[in-house]
Design a protein around this motif. Structure first.
Motif, PDB file in Angstrom:
ATOM      1  N   VAL A 138       0.858  -1.183   0.000  1.00 55.22           N
ATOM      2  CA  VAL A 138       0.000   0.000   0.000  1.00 55.22           C
ATOM      3  C   VAL A 138       0.894   1.233   0.000  1.00 55.22           C
ATOM      4  CG1 VAL A 138      -1.857  -1.192   1.223  1.00 55.22           C
ATOM      5  CG2 VAL A 138      -0.133   0.072   2.533  1.00 55.22           C
ATOM      6  N   ASP A 139       0.302   2.391  -0.257  1.00 52.80           N
ATOM      7  CA  ASP A 139       1.075   3.631  -0.274  1.00 52.80           C
ATOM      8  C   ASP A 139       1.531   4.001   1.134  1.00 52.80           C
ATOM      9  OD1 ASP A 139       0.594   3.672  -2.959  1.00 52.80           O
ATOM     10  OD2 ASP A 139      -0.976   5.206  -2.868  1.00 52.80           O
ATOM     11  N   GLY A 140       2.598   4.763   1.202  1.00 51.22           N
ATOM     12  CA  GLY A 140       3.167   5.148   2.482  1.00 51.22           C
ATOM     13  C   GLY A 140       2.427   6.299   3.138  1.00 51.22           C
ATOM     14  N   PRO A 141       2.776   6.608   4.385  1.00 54.99           N
ATOM     15  CA  PRO A 141       2.137   7.713   5.105  1.00 54.99           C
ATOM     16  C   PRO A 141       2.609   9.063   4.575  1.00 54.99           C
ATOM     17  CG  PRO A 141       3.948   6.842   6.389  1.00 54.99           C
ATOM     18  CD  PRO A 141       3.820   5.949   5.184  1.00 54.99           C
ATOM     19  N   GLN A 142       1.836  10.088   4.844  1.00 58.78           N
ATOM     20  CA  GLN A 142       2.250  11.433   4.446  1.00 58.78           C
ATOM     21  C   GLN A 142       3.356  11.967   5.351  1.00 58.78           C
ATOM     22  OE1 GLN A 142       1.219  13.115   1.629  1.00 58.78           O
ATOM     23  NE2 GLN A 142       0.335  11.086   1.221  1.00 58.78           N
ATOM     24  N   LYS A 143       3.308  11.602   6.628  1.00 57.30           N
ATOM     25  CA  LYS A 143       4.319  12.046   7.587  1.00 57.30           C
ATOM     26  C   LYS A 143       4.684  10.888   8.504  1.00 57.30           C
ATOM     27  CE  LYS A 143       3.139  16.970   7.717  1.00 57.30           C
ATOM     28  NZ  LYS A 143       2.927  18.156   8.587  1.00 57.30           N
ATOM     29  N   ILE A 144       5.834  11.009   9.163  1.00 52.43           N
ATOM     30  CA  ILE A 144       6.264  10.016  10.143  1.00 52.43           C
ATOM     31  C   ILE A 144       6.626  10.717  11.449  1.00 52.43           C
ATOM     32  CG2 ILE A 144       7.121   8.401   8.413  1.00 52.43           C
ATOM     33  CD1 ILE A 144       9.972   9.420   9.098  1.00 52.43           C
ATOM     34  N   LEU A 145       6.598   9.954  12.527  1.00 50.64           N
ATOM     35  CA  LEU A 145       7.015  10.485  13.820  1.00 50.64           C
ATOM     36  C   LEU A 145       8.531  10.397  13.923  1.00 50.64           C
ATOM     37  CD1 LEU A 145       6.069  11.562  16.608  1.00 50.64           C
ATOM     38  CD2 LEU A 145       6.220   9.191  17.416  1.00 50.64           C
ATOM     39  N   CYS A 146       9.176  11.531  14.114  1.00 51.45           N
ATOM     40  CA  CYS A 146      10.636  11.575  14.271  1.00 51.45           C
ATOM     41  C   CYS A 146      10.965  11.995  15.694  1.00 51.45           C
ATOM     42  CB  CYS A 146      11.259  12.559  13.280  1.00 51.45           C
ATOM     43  SG  CYS A 146      13.072  12.651  13.421  1.00 51.45           S
ATOM     44  N   VAL A 147      11.870  11.251  16.320  1.00 56.60           N
ATOM     45  CA  VAL A 147      12.356  11.570  17.665  1.00 56.60           C
ATOM     46  C   VAL A 147      13.855  11.812  17.540  1.00 56.60           C
ATOM     47  CG1 VAL A 147      12.479  10.834  20.065  1.00 56.60           C
ATOM     48  CG2 VAL A 147      10.582  10.060  18.624  1.00 56.60           C
ATOM     49  N   GLY A 148      14.269  13.049  17.672  1.00 57.65           N
ATOM     50  CA  GLY A 148      15.641  13.421  17.377  1.00 57.65           C
ATOM     51  C   GLY A 148      16.622  13.173  18.515  1.00 57.65           C
ATOM     52  N   LEU A 149      17.892  13.076  18.137  1.00 57.81           N
ATOM     53  CA  LEU A 149      18.997  12.985  19.096  1.00 57.81           C
ATOM     54  C   LEU A 149      19.973  14.104  18.758  1.00 57.81           C
ATOM     55  CD1 LEU A 149      20.904   9.754  20.168  1.00 57.81           C
ATOM     56  CD2 LEU A 149      22.033  11.953  19.926  1.00 57.81           C
ATOM     57  N   GLU A 150      20.053  15.093  19.630  1.00 57.36           N
ATOM     58  CA  GLU A 150      20.895  16.257  19.353  1.00 57.36           C
ATOM     59  C   GLU A 150      22.003  16.461  20.376  1.00 57.36           C
ATOM     60  OE1 GLU A 150      18.508  19.710  18.713  1.00 57.36           O
ATOM     61  OE2 GLU A 150      17.440  18.832  16.998  1.00 57.36           O
ATOM     62  N   GLY A 151      21.955  15.752  21.504  1.00 54.13           N
ATOM     63  CA  GLY A 151      22.976  15.915  22.532  1.00 54.13           C
ATOM     64  C   GLY A 151      24.273  15.215  22.165  1.00 54.13           C
ATOM     65  N   ASN A 152      25.320  15.493  22.922  1.00 51.32           N
ATOM     66  CA  ASN A 152      26.627  14.876  22.717  1.00 51.32           C
ATOM     67  C   ASN A 152      26.846  13.744  23.717  1.00 51.32           C
ATOM     68  OD1 ASN A 152      27.408  16.717  20.658  1.00 51.32           O
ATOM     69  ND2 ASN A 152      27.932  18.241  22.223  1.00 51.32           N
ATOM     70  N   ASN A 153      27.539  12.692  23.266  1.00 51.95           N
ATOM     71  CA  ASN A 153      27.925  11.568  24.132  1.00 51.95           C
ATOM     72  C   ASN A 153      26.728  10.879  24.780  1.00 51.95           C
ATOM     73  OD1 ASN A 153      30.735  12.095  23.684  1.00 51.95           O
ATOM     74  ND2 ASN A 153      30.616  13.751  25.191  1.00 51.95           N
ATOM     75  N   ILE A 154      25.649  10.761  24.034  1.00 52.27           N
ATOM     76  CA  ILE A 154      24.478  10.029  24.501  1.00 52.27           C
ATOM     77  C   ILE A 154      24.036   9.072  23.399  1.00 52.27           C
ATOM     78  CG2 ILE A 154      23.667  11.826  26.082  1.00 52.27           C
ATOM     79  CD1 ILE A 154      21.662  12.686  23.956  1.00 52.27           C
ATOM     80  N   ILE A 155      23.306   8.039  23.780  1.00 51.71           N
ATOM     81  CA  ILE A 155      22.875   7.047  22.789  1.00 51.71           C
ATOM     82  C   ILE A 155      21.360   6.967  22.674  1.00 51.71           C
ATOM     83  CG2 ILE A 155      24.964   5.650  23.042  1.00 51.71           C
ATOM     84  CD1 ILE A 155      23.338   3.741  24.805  1.00 51.71           C
ATOM     85  N   GLU A 156      20.637   7.690  23.522  1.00 46.28           N
ATOM     86  CA  GLU A 156      19.184   7.683  23.460  1.00 46.28           C
ATOM     87  C   GLU A 156      18.690   9.024  22.931  1.00 46.28           C
ATOM     88  OE1 GLU A 156      17.259   5.168  23.991  1.00 46.28           O
ATOM     89  OE2 GLU A 156      18.788   3.794  24.776  1.00 46.28           O
ATOM     90  N   PRO A 157      17.648   9.038  22.092  1.00 48.55           N
ATOM     91  CA  PRO A 157      17.111  10.310  21.598  1.00 48.55           C
ATOM     92  C   PRO A 157      16.680  11.204  22.753  1.00 48.55           C
ATOM     93  CG  PRO A 157      15.630   8.473  21.103  1.00 48.55           C
ATOM     94  CD  PRO A 157      16.893   7.878  21.588  1.00 48.55           C
TER      95      PRO A 157
END
Length: 210
Positions: free
Chosen positions: A174-193
């Motif tokens: 089927v066709d894909g979604p118009q948008k997706i949920l993005c959870v960003g990771l912007e900090g330094n020296n971390i592994i979790e968003p």
């Protein structure tokens, strides 16, 4: 492929499903365990995996998505369509890597306002933008990141082998979604968003899947 524990025949099954489903991106599920009287296996890569509605996977291996067709196929341990997946290893269509304007594993273009997603998420999005949109997860195949977790698979596989399959193994895309949920990771020296989830456009092209 990440630094995972896997069974040789499972990788062969992923290659088979890639060919059988005509998919551009084919993945297993990865998992971790929670200790207890009977260890519980949980889905691991919720940062990257998105169902065909663009939502995050849940952690229950039996209840990954609220999308009806996905839930139904996952219950029978049949391959199902997703917007994105990686989960430790992926069988990829190589053409986007050597075609005109080849894609790369990359960081987000934060200077252009792109959400700081995982490089695996960005790879999925770049596949979509270039028209390679058949992305599949194979729930019958599990991989882990520790020997402690790897030895817990027998019970899961015994149950999967006994699952009665009434649906067609072949996916109807089927066709894909118009948008997706993005959870960003912007900090330094971390592994979790570390950023709140936002719904974003993920492709510069269409979302139609042919």
């Amino acid at each position: 492929m990440n630094d995972i524990f896997f069974c040789r025949n499972d990788i062969l099954e992923l290659i088979y499903q890639s060919d059988f489903q005509g998919s551009d991106f084919t993945c297993p599920l990865d998992y971790l365990s929670v200790s207890g009287n009977a260890p519980i296996l949980l889905f691991r890569d919720t940062w990257v995996a998105r169902d065909i509605r663009g939502s995050r996977f849940g952690q229950s291996l039996d209840d990954l998505s609220y999308h009806f067709e996905t839930r139904l196929r996952n219950t029978q341990k049949l391959p199902f369509q997703v917007q994105c997946s990686w989960n430790g290893v992926a069988i990829l269509n190589p053409k986007p890597f050597y075609d005109k304007d080849p894609i790369l594993f990359r960081r987000s273009h934060s200077d252009k306002g792109e959400c700081s997603a995982s490089e695996c998420s960005l790879l999925c999005n770049d596949f979509w933008s270039r028209g390679y949109r058949r992305i599949v997860a194979v729930p019958e195949i599990l991989v882990s990141y520790s020997l402690h977790d790897a030895v817990l698979l027998d019970t899961y596989y015994d149950r999967a082998l006994k699952t009665i399959k009434t649906l067609n193994e072949k996916i109807k895309y089927v066709d894909g979604p118009q948008k997706i949920l993005c959870v960003g990771l912007e900090g330094n020296n971390i592994i979790e968003p570390d950023m709140p989830g936002i719904w974003v456009n993920y492709t510069t092209g269409e979302t139609k899947v042919q």
